[in-house]
Design a protein around this motif. Structure first.
Motif, PDB file in Angstrom:
ATOM      1  N   ALA A  32      16.804   4.510  -6.389  1.00 55.02           N
ATOM      2  CA  ALA A  32      15.472   3.775  -5.957  1.00 55.02           C
ATOM      3  C   ALA A  32      14.220   4.493  -6.952  1.00 55.02           C
ATOM      4  CB  ALA A  32      14.918   4.446  -4.628  1.00 55.02           C
ATOM      5  N   TYR A  33      13.316   3.333  -7.377  1.00 56.96           N
ATOM      6  CA  TYR A  33      12.334   3.651  -8.239  1.00 56.96           C
ATOM      7  C   TYR A  33      10.946   3.398  -7.589  1.00 56.96           C
ATOM      8  CZ  TYR A  33      16.525   2.567 -10.954  1.00 56.96           C
ATOM      9  OH  TYR A  33      17.732   2.646 -11.609  1.00 56.96           O
ATOM     10  N   VAL A  34       9.994   4.257  -7.957  1.00 63.14           N
ATOM     11  CA  VAL A  34       8.646   4.280  -7.489  1.00 63.14           C
ATOM     12  C   VAL A  34       7.901   3.156  -8.432  1.00 63.14           C
ATOM     13  CG1 VAL A  34       6.201   5.300  -7.231  1.00 63.14           C
ATOM     14  CG2 VAL A  34       8.503   6.311  -6.562  1.00 63.14           C
TER      15      VAL A  34
ATOM     16  N   THR B  89       1.075  -0.201  -4.037  1.00 63.09           N
ATOM     17  CA  THR B  89       2.370   0.611  -4.786  1.00 63.09           C
ATOM     18  C   THR B  89       3.433   0.166  -3.727  1.00 63.09           C
ATOM     19  OG1 THR B  89       1.744   2.555  -3.280  1.00 63.09           O
ATOM     20  CG2 THR B  89       0.758   2.217  -5.723  1.00 63.09           C
TER      21      THR B  89
ATOM     22  N   VAL C 168       8.211   0.460  -3.999  1.00 64.80           N
ATOM     23  CA  VAL C 168       9.438   0.945  -4.352  1.00 64.80           C
ATOM     24  C   VAL C 168      10.576  -0.328  -4.605  1.00 64.80           C
ATOM     25  CG1 VAL C 168      11.706   2.470  -3.432  1.00 64.80           C
ATOM     26  CG2 VAL C 168       9.152   3.042  -2.927  1.00 64.80           C
TER      27      VAL C 168
ATOM     28  N   ILE D 283      14.681  -0.470  -4.686  1.00 59.61           N
ATOM     29  CA  ILE D 283      15.980   0.038  -4.500  1.00 59.61           C
ATOM     30  C   ILE D 283      17.071  -0.902  -4.768  1.00 59.61           C
ATOM     31  CG2 ILE D 283      17.264   1.069  -2.705  1.00 59.61           C
ATOM     32  CD1 ILE D 283      14.664   1.172  -0.999  1.00 59.61           C
TER      33      ILE D 283
ATOM     34  N   SER E 201       4.579   0.351  -0.247  1.00 56.84           N
ATOM     35  CA  SER E 201       4.437   1.494   0.420  1.00 56.84           C
ATOM     36  C   SER E 201       3.313   2.283  -0.058  1.00 56.84           C
ATOM     37  CB  SER E 201       5.894   2.474   0.466  1.00 56.84           C
ATOM     38  OG  SER E 201       5.574   3.750   0.950  1.00 56.84           O
TER      39      SER E 201
ATOM     40  N   PRO F 236       4.937   5.665  -1.768  1.00 53.39           N
ATOM     41  CA  PRO F 236       6.303   5.532  -2.482  1.00 53.39           C
ATOM     42  C   PRO F 236       7.281   6.767  -2.594  1.00 53.39           C
ATOM     43  CG  PRO F 236       4.667   5.147  -4.167  1.00 53.39           C
ATOM     44  CD  PRO F 236       3.870   5.398  -2.357  1.00 53.39           C
ATOM     45  N   ASP F 237       6.304   7.818  -3.244  1.00 57.84           N
ATOM     46  CA  ASP F 237       7.297   9.117  -3.346  1.00 57.84           C
ATOM     47  C   ASP F 237       7.949   9.658  -2.305  1.00 57.84           C
ATOM     48  OD1 ASP F 237       6.326   8.807  -5.856  1.00 57.84           O
ATOM     49  OD2 ASP F 237       4.344  10.147  -5.735  1.00 57.84           O
TER      50      ASP F 237
ATOM     51  N   VAL G 132      11.050   7.449  -1.582  1.00 60.97           N
ATOM     52  CA  VAL G 132      12.142   7.538  -2.526  1.00 60.97           C
ATOM     53  C   VAL G 132      12.716   9.007  -2.228  1.00 60.97           C
ATOM     54  CG1 VAL G 132      12.703   8.348  -4.798  1.00 60.97           C
ATOM     55  CG2 VAL G 132      11.164   6.023  -4.284  1.00 60.97           C
TER      56      VAL G 132
END
Length: 155
Positions: free
Chosen positions: A88-90, A118, A120, A122, A138, A141-142, A145
């Motif tokens: 998963a990437y922000v 913003t 994510v 996946i 999201s 997002p942090d 993730v």
């Protein structure tokens, strides 16, 4: 049990603007009946913001289903067991814009909310699923993730 939950609702300023504009549409009944116009203004000013709020998708990571892990990512009515998800990437605002624009693919699942900038991305590692990745809006997002990393067995 819920590990992450977020409803992608509009900001208060958007809801207030929607109420004002919808109420102004009620003025169209003025030539017909003053009482009906007042009722329409109040009804539209309440109903339109409520519909915007109620139709907003909810992103959740919950213990549900009968998949390999029993923990699912749910985006609105769509859901997938975490065993089928990879990295998963922000995405910041620019990254989200690029991902939904130039880099978009017909093989992505997208949970989009115009109110959220913003998100994510996946990766989907299930070979039987034609979806390559999930792109999810999201505001946090942090945290999404981090929750995925904590509960996904492939990491």
């Amino acid at each position: 049990m819920t590990y992450f939950s977020e409803k992608l609702t509009p900001k208060a300023s958007v809801l207030i603007s929607a109420a004002v504009i919808a109420g102004m549409l009620g003025l169209l009944g003025l030539p017909f009946s003053l009482t009906a116009t007042y009722i329409a203004i109040v009804a539209l000013a309440i109903i339109v913001p409520f519909v915007l709020w109620a139709m907003s998708p909810k992103v959740r990571i919950v213990q549900a289903g009968n998949g390999p892990t029993g923990i699912e990512l749910q985006c609105g009515r769509a859901h997938i067991d975490l065993a089928h998800l990879g990295e998963a990437y922000v995405l910041d605002e620019d990254g989200m814009h690029e991902r939904l624009g130039v880099e978009s693919s017909g093989r992505d699942f997208v949970c989009y909310s115009p109110w959220v900038k913003t998100g994510v991305v996946i990766d989907n590692i299930d070979d039987a699923d034609p979806i390559e990745s999930w792109v999810i809006c999201s505001r946090r997002p942090d945290r999404l993730v981090e929750s995925l990393k904590t509960h996904t067995p492939s990491r």
